[in-house]
Design a protein around this motif. Structure first.
Motif, mmCIF file in Angstrom:
data_model
loop_
_atom_site.group_PDB
_atom_site.id
_atom_site.type_symbol
_atom_site.label_atom_id
_atom_site.label_comp_id
_atom_site.label_asym_id
_atom_site.label_seq_id
_atom_site.Cartn_x
_atom_site.Cartn_y
_atom_site.Cartn_z
ATOM 1 N N ALA A 33 0.859 -1.178 0.000
ATOM 2 C CA ALA A 33 0.000 0.000 0.000
ATOM 3 C C ALA A 33 0.896 1.229 0.000
ATOM 4 C CB ALA A 33 -0.896 0.002 1.230
ATOM 5 N N CYS A 34 0.926 1.946 -1.116
ATOM 6 C CA CYS A 34 1.782 3.128 -1.275
ATOM 7 C C CYS A 34 1.004 4.372 -0.848
ATOM 8 C CB CYS A 34 2.224 3.284 -2.727
ATOM 9 S SG CYS A 34 3.259 1.980 -3.333
ATOM 10 N N LEU A 35 1.442 4.983 0.233
ATOM 11 C CA LEU A 35 0.789 6.188 0.720
ATOM 12 C C LEU A 35 1.606 7.414 0.334
ATOM 13 C CD1 LEU A 35 -0.724 4.028 2.271
ATOM 14 C CD2 LEU A 35 -0.539 5.435 4.334
ATOM 15 N N SER A 36 0.927 8.431 -0.161
ATOM 16 C CA SER A 36 1.595 9.685 -0.505
ATOM 17 C C SER A 36 0.550 10.786 -0.577
ATOM 18 C CB SER A 36 2.326 9.577 -1.847
ATOM 19 O OG SER A 36 1.401 9.419 -2.915
ATOM 20 N N ARG A 37 1.010 12.022 -0.547
ATOM 21 C CA ARG A 37 0.073 13.136 -0.662
ATOM 22 C C ARG A 37 -0.572 13.181 -2.038
ATOM 23 N NH1 ARG A 37 2.963 18.229 2.554
ATOM 24 N NH2 ARG A 37 2.666 17.360 4.639
ATOM 25 N N SER A 38 0.164 12.738 -3.051
ATOM 26 C CA SER A 38 -0.376 12.758 -4.415
ATOM 27 C C SER A 38 -1.349 11.612 -4.664
ATOM 28 C CB SER A 38 0.770 12.667 -5.434
ATOM 29 O OG SER A 38 1.390 11.384 -5.391
ATOM 30 N N GLY A 39 -1.175 10.520 -3.942
ATOM 31 C CA GLY A 39 -2.001 9.345 -4.169
ATOM 32 C C GLY A 39 -1.669 8.620 -5.455
ATOM 33 N N GLU A 40 -0.465 8.859 -5.993
ATOM 34 C CA GLU A 40 -0.066 8.250 -7.264
ATOM 35 C C GLU A 40 0.704 6.953 -7.044
ATOM 36 O OE1 GLU A 40 2.229 11.204 -9.235
ATOM 37 O OE2 GLU A 40 0.510 12.499 -9.682
ATOM 38 N N LEU A 41 0.637 6.080 -8.039
ATOM 39 C CA LEU A 41 1.427 4.861 -8.032
ATOM 40 C C LEU A 41 2.876 5.160 -8.424
ATOM 41 C CD1 LEU A 41 -0.914 2.292 -9.803
ATOM 42 C CD2 LEU A 41 -0.017 2.048 -7.489
ATOM 43 N N PRO A 42 3.829 4.381 -7.923
ATOM 44 C CA PRO A 42 5.190 4.493 -8.454
ATOM 45 C C PRO A 42 5.254 3.900 -9.849
ATOM 46 C CG PRO A 42 5.044 2.653 -6.930
ATOM 47 C CD PRO A 42 3.710 3.358 -6.869
ATOM 48 N N ASP A 43 6.363 4.081 -10.519
ATOM 49 C CA ASP A 43 6.573 3.484 -11.841
ATOM 50 C C ASP A 43 6.682 1.969 -11.675
ATOM 51 O OD1 ASP A 43 7.334 2.678 -14.350
ATOM 52 O OD2 ASP A 43 9.075 4.004 -14.503
ATOM 53 N N LEU A 44 5.768 1.229 -12.295
ATOM 54 C CA LEU A 44 5.714 -0.230 -12.131
ATOM 55 C C LEU A 44 6.207 -0.979 -13.362
ATOM 56 C CD1 LEU A 44 2.181 -0.507 -10.456
ATOM 57 C CD2 LEU A 44 4.407 -0.337 -9.331
ATOM 58 N N GLN A 45 6.826 -0.296 -14.300
ATOM 59 C CA GLN A 45 7.190 -0.911 -15.571
ATOM 60 C C GLN A 45 8.170 -2.077 -15.409
ATOM 61 O OE1 GLN A 45 8.484 1.959 -18.458
ATOM 62 N NE2 GLN A 45 6.601 3.146 -18.361
#
Length: 250
Positions: A33-45
């Protein structure tokens, strides 16, 4: 390495070191579960489809108690897996002359880098206790033991992360919760790549770091993933310096 299962919460998981931690954990078989202020996913490529499905993003302000409590309460249902870990990675770096550094900025650094570690750990505590065997990894800095001009706030905040890690490790060991502090040195990420590759700083770091230059975000991500795969319950409360030998070099 043994097979692992469960969910790990990563704060500041969308970019930089946090993104590398998130993808390495997913690659190792954990749900993240990636929490951040942006709510964006990291690069999963770099992950296969199965691993990509093990990563989800959520918006959260780790300096706000209500935001943290709400996000952590939602995580167990995100994958239907027990929460087995927390990585306190989110942080900021503000610097300036100590004689004139605004107290408001000092408090902002301390709140974001140190208070949030305790806040998130408290929110995660009941879930980590339920799992019976869990791990908190805090991301500190090798600045925690150095005197660095213009960095009183950052150095103090990261020293506090180490102290919090030791205290939680002692208090929560009987609950099956281990706590470790990783203290990186200069690490190249998408956030600082241009700065670190500046001619003057690059020359300084090559000379100053025994390993020959900055580390990579993957160095931290792989270490965190490895720690979650290590068997045993006896490694806890320690600070692991990952700085290419810089912090100990004369």
């Amino acid at each position: 390495m043994p097979e692992i299962n469960g969910t790990v919460i990563v704060t500041g998981g969308s970019r930089g070191i946090g993104a590398s931690i998130s993808t390495e954990l997913a690659g190792a078989g954990l749900h993240v579960a990636c929490l951040s202020r942006s709510g964006e996913l990291p690069d999963l490529q770099g992950l296969d489809e199965a691993a990509q499905r093990r990563v989800r993003a959520m918006r959260c302000d780790i300096t706000d108690a209500d935001s943290v409590q709400a996000a952590f309460a939602a995580v167990p249902e995100m994958f239907g897996k027990p929460v087995v870990g927390l990585v306190n990675n989110a942080g900021i770096h503000l610097q300036g002359a100590s004689a004139t550094f605004p107290i408001a900025d000092f408090e902002r650094v301390m709140t974001t880098n140190a208070t949030s570690v305790l806040l998130a750990s408290q929110a995660a505590y009941p879930y980590l206790c339920e799992s019976g065997s869990s791990l908190i990894v805090n991301i500190g800095s090798f600045y925690d033991k150095l005197g660095v001009k213009g960095n009183a706030a950052y150095c103090a905040s990261k020293a506090a992360v180490g102290a919090i890690s030791r205290c939680l490790a002692v208090e929560w060991a009987r609950n099956g919760i281990r706590v470790l502090n990783i203290a990186p040195g200069y690490i190249e990420t998408d956030l600082n790549r241009e700065e670190l590759n500046g001619e003057a700083l690059q020359a300084f770091l090559k000379k100053r770091i025994p390993a020959g230059g900055p580390g990579q975000a993957a160095d931290i991500g792989r270490l965190v993933a490895m720690l979650f795969q290590l068997p045993g319950r006896f490694l806890t409360g320690e600070t692991l310096y990952v700085d290419g030998g810089q912090g100990m070099a004369l």
